[in-house]
Every structure is written in structure tokens, then in C-alpha cells.
Design a protein around this motif. Sequence first.
Motif, PDB file in Angstrom:
ATOM      1  N   LEU A   1       5.850  -6.419   5.863  1.00 46.25           N
ATOM      2  CA  LEU A   1       6.290  -4.806   5.173  1.00 46.25           C
ATOM      3  C   LEU A   1       7.387  -5.023   4.326  1.00 46.25           C
ATOM      4  O   LEU A   1       7.546  -4.453   3.141  1.00 46.25           O
ATOM      5  CB  LEU A   1       6.369  -3.793   6.205  1.00 46.25           C
ATOM      6  CG  LEU A   1       6.324  -2.356   6.040  1.00 46.25           C
ATOM      7  CD1 LEU A   1       5.058  -2.261   5.012  1.00 46.25           C
ATOM      8  CD2 LEU A   1       6.497  -1.500   7.001  1.00 46.25           C
TER       9      LEU A   1
ATOM     10  N   VAL B   1       6.896  -6.721   1.052  1.00 46.70           N
ATOM     11  CA  VAL B   1       6.226  -6.071   0.099  1.00 46.70           C
ATOM     12  C   VAL B   1       7.137  -4.792  -0.621  1.00 46.70           C
ATOM     13  O   VAL B   1       7.230  -4.691  -1.907  1.00 46.70           O
ATOM     14  CB  VAL B   1       5.047  -5.572   0.791  1.00 46.70           C
ATOM     15  CG1 VAL B   1       4.152  -4.543  -0.138  1.00 46.70           C
ATOM     16  CG2 VAL B   1       4.361  -6.630   1.029  1.00 46.70           C
TER      17      VAL B   1
ATOM     18  N   TYR C   1      -2.010  -2.712  -4.308  1.00 41.10           N
ATOM     19  CA  TYR C   1      -1.714  -2.976  -2.865  1.00 41.10           C
ATOM     20  C   TYR C   1      -2.758  -2.565  -2.088  1.00 41.10           C
ATOM     21  O   TYR C   1      -3.291  -3.315  -1.344  1.00 41.10           O
ATOM     22  CB  TYR C   1      -0.378  -2.736  -2.470  1.00 41.10           C
ATOM     23  CG  TYR C   1       0.045  -3.218  -0.979  1.00 41.10           C
ATOM     24  CD1 TYR C   1       0.318  -4.516  -0.890  1.00 41.10           C
ATOM     25  CD2 TYR C   1       0.230  -2.337   0.080  1.00 41.10           C
ATOM     26  CE1 TYR C   1       0.499  -4.857   0.519  1.00 41.10           C
ATOM     27  CE2 TYR C   1       0.424  -2.895   1.175  1.00 41.10           C
ATOM     28  CZ  TYR C   1       0.815  -4.039   1.538  1.00 41.10           C
ATOM     29  OH  TYR C   1       0.938  -4.323   2.418  1.00 41.10           O
ATOM     30  N   VAL C   2      -2.893  -1.213  -2.096  1.00 38.53           N
ATOM     31  CA  VAL C   2      -3.944  -0.661  -1.090  1.00 38.53           C
ATOM     32  C   VAL C   2      -5.250  -1.056  -1.273  1.00 38.53           C
ATOM     33  O   VAL C   2      -6.172  -1.453  -0.550  1.00 38.53           O
ATOM     34  CB  VAL C   2      -3.836   0.980  -1.436  1.00 38.53           C
ATOM     35  CG1 VAL C   2      -4.909   1.714  -0.398  1.00 38.53           C
ATOM     36  CG2 VAL C   2      -2.505   1.443  -1.088  1.00 38.53           C
TER      37      VAL C   2
ATOM     38  N   HIS D   1      -6.135  -4.498  -0.154  1.00 38.84           N
ATOM     39  CA  HIS D   1      -6.520  -4.569   1.065  1.00 38.84           C
ATOM     40  C   HIS D   1      -7.855  -4.088   1.640  1.00 38.84           C
ATOM     41  O   HIS D   1      -8.277  -4.408   2.734  1.00 38.84           O
ATOM     42  CB  HIS D   1      -5.497  -3.937   2.123  1.00 38.84           C
ATOM     43  CG  HIS D   1      -4.179  -4.951   2.261  1.00 38.84           C
ATOM     44  ND1 HIS D   1      -4.257  -5.885   3.020  1.00 38.84           N
ATOM     45  CD2 HIS D   1      -2.828  -4.698   1.765  1.00 38.84           C
ATOM     46  CE1 HIS D   1      -2.985  -6.866   2.786  1.00 38.84           C
ATOM     47  NE2 HIS D   1      -2.211  -5.967   2.085  1.00 38.84           N
ATOM     48  N   LEU D   2      -8.133  -3.092   0.860  1.00 43.65           N
ATOM     49  CA  LEU D   2      -9.649  -2.240   1.108  1.00 43.65           C
ATOM     50  C   LEU D   2     -10.750  -2.904   0.435  1.00 43.65           C
ATOM     51  O   LEU D   2     -11.551  -2.855   1.249  1.00 43.65           O
ATOM     52  CB  LEU D   2      -9.303  -0.786   0.624  1.00 43.65           C
ATOM     53  CG  LEU D   2      -8.437   0.099   1.130  1.00 43.65           C
ATOM     54  CD1 LEU D   2      -8.512   1.592   0.630  1.00 43.65           C
ATOM     55  CD2 LEU D   2      -8.543   0.042   2.710  1.00 43.65           C
TER      56      LEU D   2
ATOM     57  N   GLU E   1      -6.621  -9.086   1.331  1.00 46.46           N
ATOM     58  CA  GLU E   1      -6.934  -9.629   2.922  1.00 46.46           C
ATOM     59  C   GLU E   1      -7.194 -11.139   3.286  1.00 46.46           C
ATOM     60  O   GLU E   1      -6.863 -11.566   4.182  1.00 46.46           O
ATOM     61  CB  GLU E   1      -8.241  -8.829   3.436  1.00 46.46           C
ATOM     62  CG  GLU E   1      -7.934  -7.388   3.655  1.00 46.46           C
ATOM     63  CD  GLU E   1      -7.114  -7.509   5.166  1.00 46.46           C
ATOM     64  OE1 GLU E   1      -7.157  -8.157   5.950  1.00 46.46           O
ATOM     65  OE2 GLU E   1      -5.971  -6.664   4.965  1.00 46.46           O
TER      66      GLU E   1
END
Lengths: 308, 320, 254
Positions: C60, C63, C172-173, C176-177, C208
Motif C-alpha cells: 500500500l 503504491v 489500479y482499481v 485488481h477487479l 492480481e
Amino acid sequence: MTVPSSIRSMIQQSSGVVLILGALSSAFFAERFLDLERPSQARAEALAYLPKGEYLRLASLGYRQIVADIIWLQAVQHLGLRRDTNQGYRWTYHAVDVLTDLDPKFVAAYQSAGTILGVWAGRNEESVAILEKGMRNNPEVWQLPFLIGYNYFYEQCNPSASAHYLQIAAVLPGAPEYLSKLASRMTVEAGDPQAAVEFLERFLRQTRDERLREVLTDRMKYVLQERNLRVLERAVQGYSATYHKVPSKLEDMVTARIIDEIPLDPFGGEYFVDTKGEVQSTSRRDRLRLHQHVSCQWRSKPSDVAIQ
Amino acid sequence: MDAITIEGLTKSYGADWPWRSPIIALSDLSLSVKQGEIYGFLGPNGAGKTTTLKILLGLMRATSGSAYVLGKPAGDVRSREKVGFLPESPYFYDYLTAEEFLGFYGQLAQLDRSNISRRVTELLELVGLSGARTRQLRKFSKGMLQRVGLAQALIHDPELIILDEPMSGLDPIGRKQVRDLILGLRERGKTVFFSSHIISDVEVMCDRVGIVVHGRLLANGRIDELVTHQGAQSVEIVCRDVAIADLPLISARATRVLQQGRQCLIVVASEGMIEEALSEVRKQGGKVVSITPHRGSLEDIFLRQASGAEPNPHIQSRVA
Amino acid sequence: MQAIAVIALNTFRENLRDKILYNLVFFAVLLIGLSVLLADLTIMEHHRMIKDLGLAAINLVGVIIAIFVGIGLVNKEIERRTVYTIMARPISRTTFILGKYCGLGLTLLINVLVMLSVFLAILGLYGVPITWTLFQAVQLVFVEMLLITALALLFSTFSSSTLSAIFTLAFYVIGHLIGDLKGLMENSQTVVLRRAVAGLYYLCPNLEMLNIKGQAAIGVAVPVTYQTLASAYGLSYAVASIVLACMVFQRRDF
């Protein structure tokens, strides 16, 4: 009259400090009241409203383990309180289901939740379900099928199902050798209290949680007592067959060489025989004889045990 | 070879989107700067001076036309090897000390280590910042920043120095220092190309100037020629021993009259009216104290040019 | 080459003077503090949570720095006009971009190394067994940071800091999704939707792939082949972003 500027600035500063302190203390008291508004039971219940694991998984953006840890930390606080009713654990299955969706490898969560749901809460279906989920995700951990085996044996009166799981556990790496033996005894001598005592002893040996040990020890005493009572009853039957009467006291059987000695009551009571030939203990007035299997004697009143 | 050659340079913004009408920043601008001269590039704010400099330094691309710097096309990496640049109101890495700052630019110019430390000492001396050598630039005043920026432009001893408004924001002492510095560069055979909107700064040191308004080059030549040609904007006549009331003729035509005790001030609009005024004053027995013709600053000229739809045809003809 | 190093080192110096490495103090305090607070748990849970926490915090913090320093990398230079005097030097724009990128890369590398040392020290303190997998996870976390930095750099060449932050966070979101999303969409009846998600899947980096924190914390290693492939995957995206950033920056007027 003019106030010197140094004094004025002091007044300004100190009134600022007073304001800050005032605001902070009102926040503090507000929080205290809010805490009272939400008792811990309500906070635990809130865990029942966690979003489904699959959605939370999306929302946690690669920090799944941390989210799982946080849920577990919350859950552990409430689990530790040992609520005595089945209803007090309504939220547990959902919370642990969600957090193990996030982190399917969280073995400790499956173990604790499986044990607590079964032993304390009497929510056996949920206990088995969460442990089975753990097994699916962690097929190499022998403790999970072992706990299911325990649940089937003690909580659900199902020695054959218990044996099935113990056999699964027995072949996993790190599993103690006695498991396979125990499994076969489960099937053959399902109603034997001796097998139950051994099972409990083994379980006790690998449990480090003090609260759980307490419950297990207690339980073992019941089993021992039941075993003793059965031994004595069989002796009374033998005595009756020979002498055609019920012994007036248990010592008569020792004198008659039917038994060597009268076993000690694990609860510190005295055994005695009543006029109908039934053996009782002074430590326990309501001996439960509803079931054939010793392992099932508490099934009708799960809370009875949990409260001890 | 000229130090700078610009031919037909045009720059328009905002043409990337079809629904936007482009803004013309430069239109068909041509000029050349000879080696070894100081060339002043004059114009009001927003005339296109900075745009021209940026194109020369490859910070911007021209829409059309060509520009050469020291014989190489502008925008080419190697065209900037012997060029030093000081931008307008310079912004630098303010976390660096003066020494680190100059050292950084020395390294970018690929000077070797010993050379850098020697040049840093020399230049800090030259711009009078030796005492601030280890101070961070964030603690510099605006004038100090301007001077350290100038040192930065000179770190690699360039042939051509391009300065954008080098004197803006400086106090009179600072101005003189920068002026002397620029003159010193010419003595060492360097070429200086700088932009300004203040005529007095340009007047004293430039060999030649170019005047740009609305993206067009309106004049290009020696400064005295350009300004003189415009004529005086107004003339102030101060005289003694005469009252305004006694001068009805000139009072009627003067831009402004003012009585201050025994003296009176008459402001007339053009040089042609001086004689007329003087003859009336003498007739009344007054004495002339002073006659001051006020040349308009270039800004006045620009303003006039800017408000007029077409550039002055006379000046336009001089460009050729 | 030399110019890249000069710009990179100066960028690193800028990061140092902007006190970006102060985050390390925050990191250390957070990790040590929580480790102490969690010491009440059973040993098994305690070890697990320290490891989860350490890896997540490294990720975290890294990033956050990558995004919030990365978005200003080029854009701030243009807004503050510091780029003028640098681009007026015989430096190509590509050199400038590479220099800025390498500078932040260096900052991140040092940051991660220090965080890793603090993490390992805490593990040592609590007697948590240190497994090789932790290094594996941190290595892939670093690849993720390099990738995020490259994206932030790309956006910072053509948009404001705020917009760049939004774009980078969005990537970024989505990154990961997108894997889960593609999984969900595979059963969708709408062909267009399925294709769109599949397109997005190949366009956006699937972050991921670089996330092995969970299994690393419980000591399950990934094969070296996976590690190499995942790194190559992340770095390829980073290279593509940097090249695109250079192309955009090449065309920019200041």
C-alpha cells in the motif's frame, strides 16, 4: 484602558486551547454515549450484515487477507465473550463464511469457528458446513476433518459419520497415529464410553485454548462418570442374577467379589444404588438415560453443557 | 552564418480540434540575428516573444516556417549544445542549493567534474551570489533567482544566450548588473538574443531590435531609428513670468495647461506646435524655462498598433 | 545515458528533500504498533496477521508513493516551468522521461528495501519464521509499483495532477477487479458485454497476477517460472506505458 499585546495574545492562545479541549471532550462523551447505545451484542450482530464474500472480494482490491484479518479480529472479540445461547452466535457463520471467501486459507478461522459453533453454540450444521468449506480449500490440514469427526460423534450422535471424517484426517500429513485406530473403534464400538474418553483425551492434548480445554475437561468427566455408572450397573445386574436381590449398598458388590473397587466420581460425588437397582451419583441428580449412546446424552439439552 | 535565422515562422494553437478556431500566436515572422550582436526582441505582453523563443529552443513546434539556431534546425537536440537560456520569471528546482543547481546544469551540459566546480565558483562570483552558495533556492529573493538563472544559462560558456525578459522584476541595481553582464558577453564575442517590453533596457545596449505586435514583426532595425521615426508624443513647455490667462490662443489648443505660482506648464500634442506656443509666450514677455519632448515608450506605440486594425504602413515598409 | 542518470539522481534528490521517505517512519510505527496490539491473539493467528499486515503495508505504501509522486513527475515540471531550462539543454525528451522514471524507480526501490528490512526485523523479533515466499511477494509488489509509476508517468504527460491521479487510481482499481470481472462475465448472455470485458481484460494490466501476498504469508511458494512470467508481464506493460509517455511528451508544446 488598553490591554498589553502580550497578554492579549496569551488570552487568545489559551482560549484556543480551551476550545480544542472542549471540543475533544464533547467528542469523547458523545462516543461514550454512542457506545452505550450499541451494546456489544448489537455490534456482533452487525457482522451478520457483511456483504457477501464475492462482493467484498472485489472491493478489497488485492488486500483480501487484511480485510479477512480485520473481520476475524472483530469476530474474535465477540466469540471470546462466550455467549451462552444458540441465538448469540447467529452472526458467526456468515462472518466466517465471508472472511474465508476473502481468504480461503485462513485455517485458524475455520478451526475456531467450527469448534465454537459446535461445542458452545450447538449450531452443528453450521459448524460442519464451515469446517467442510475449510477442508475443500485446505485439503492438507488434518485438524479440519478431525473437528468434523468430533462434532458428529459428540454433538450429533453419529459415530459412523464421525469415523468417516476421522479416517480422512488420519491419512493427512502430520496427523497423529491414533486417529486411524480411533476411527475404526468409532465404527465398531460406537456406544463405548471408553472410546469416547480416548477421543476426548486426544482432543484435549492438542488444544491450547484454555476456555476450550475447560469445556472438554468437563465433558470428559461426564463421560467418565457415565462409564463408571455403566460399569456399576452391569455389576448390579450380575449381583442380582446371583443373589436375586438388589444390593443395598455398592460396597456389597466389592465384598461379593463382583467388582474390585468402587470407582471415584470425577465430580467428587458418591455413587449409590437405589431400590430399583439403578446406580446414581450424588454429584448429579438427573442422570440422562434417554439415549443408548453415551456420546449423545447431552444432545437434548445442549445448553446444559455449555453453561457449566 | 547567422546565430539565429527565422523565416516565415507561424504558430497557431488549438488547431488540433476541428471545432475550435485556432489562435494565431505568430504569423509569418522572419528575422535574423548576426553573431556577436545583442538583439532586443520588443513587444507588449502577449505579442509572441516568448513563443518565438520557445520555438527556437525546441520547447514548442512551429506550425509552419523554419528556424535555425547556430546553423542547426531548431528543435534538433544538438542545436541547443551551445545555447544558454533564461526563461521569464524563472522557476527552478527550489529544493537545490545554488551550488547543486548550477552543478546539475553543468552535468546536463556534460561538463566534467573539475570543470563544473570551477565554473560554479566563477559564475556565482560573476552574478554576486558567492555568499549564497549553499543556500536553497527556495530562500532566494526574486532578484537572486534571476541572477542564479543567468548563471545557469552561462554554465557551459555558450555561444548564444537567449534571455526572456531578463530585467523584469529587478531593482535598479539588479538591472544595471544584468545590463553590464550582457554587455560583457558581447565583448567576449557572444551573441545575445533577449526579449523585453521595456524600451529603456533595450535602448542602451542593443545593436538591433525587432518589434513584434500581435504575432507580426512590425519593425526590425536599429532602435534609435525606429523610435525617432515615431516622433514625439507630446511636448512639455515650462515658462516663467506669464499667466495662463494671457495665453488664450495656445491654451485653446494645448492638451493641458497648469499654473503653479510664477511658472506655468503647457503640454502640446506635437513638435509642430512648439513654435506657435513659444511665440505667444514671448509676445506676453514670458521666459521659457524648458522644453521637453516626450517620446512615447514603445508600449505606447504597441498600444496604438494593437488598437489599430492595420499596422502602420510606413513601419511595415521598413521591415523589408 | 549519462543525462538519464543525472536527471534520475536529481529526481531522487527531489524526493529525498520533499521528505517522501518519511513515510518509512509511518510504516515502521504502524507495523510495530499493530504487532504489539495483536500480540494477544493465539500464536498462529498472530504470526499470520503480522505477515499479512507487513506485506499489505509494503504494498500500500509503495503504491501510494508510486501514484502520488508519479502523477507529478512530468506534469509538475511543466506547471512549475522547471522543464524549460532543462529542455533548453541538449537533452532529448525521451531522455527526460526516462530520467524522471528511473529517479522515482530508485526512490521506490530504496523505500521497499527499507520497509522489507523493518518487516523482517519485526518478524525476527516475534520469532515468526521467515520464508522465501515473503521475498517473492515483495518482488512482485515492486513490479506492481514500477507498473503503476509508468502509468502515472504516462498520464502526467498529458493531464493535470488531479486527472492523472484519478486515471491512475482507476487503472489500479480496474487492474485488481478485471480478473474477477472477466470471470463473472464469462457466463453473461450479452455477447457485446462479454467482448467488452474481454477487451478491457487485455488492455488493462491484470494486477492480481502480481498479487501473491496471501499465499506468501502462509509460506506457499510460486514456481520460479510463474515469478519470471509475472514480472515480465508487469514490466512489459510498464515499458509500453513509458514508450507511449515518450511519444506523447515528444509532441507536447510547453
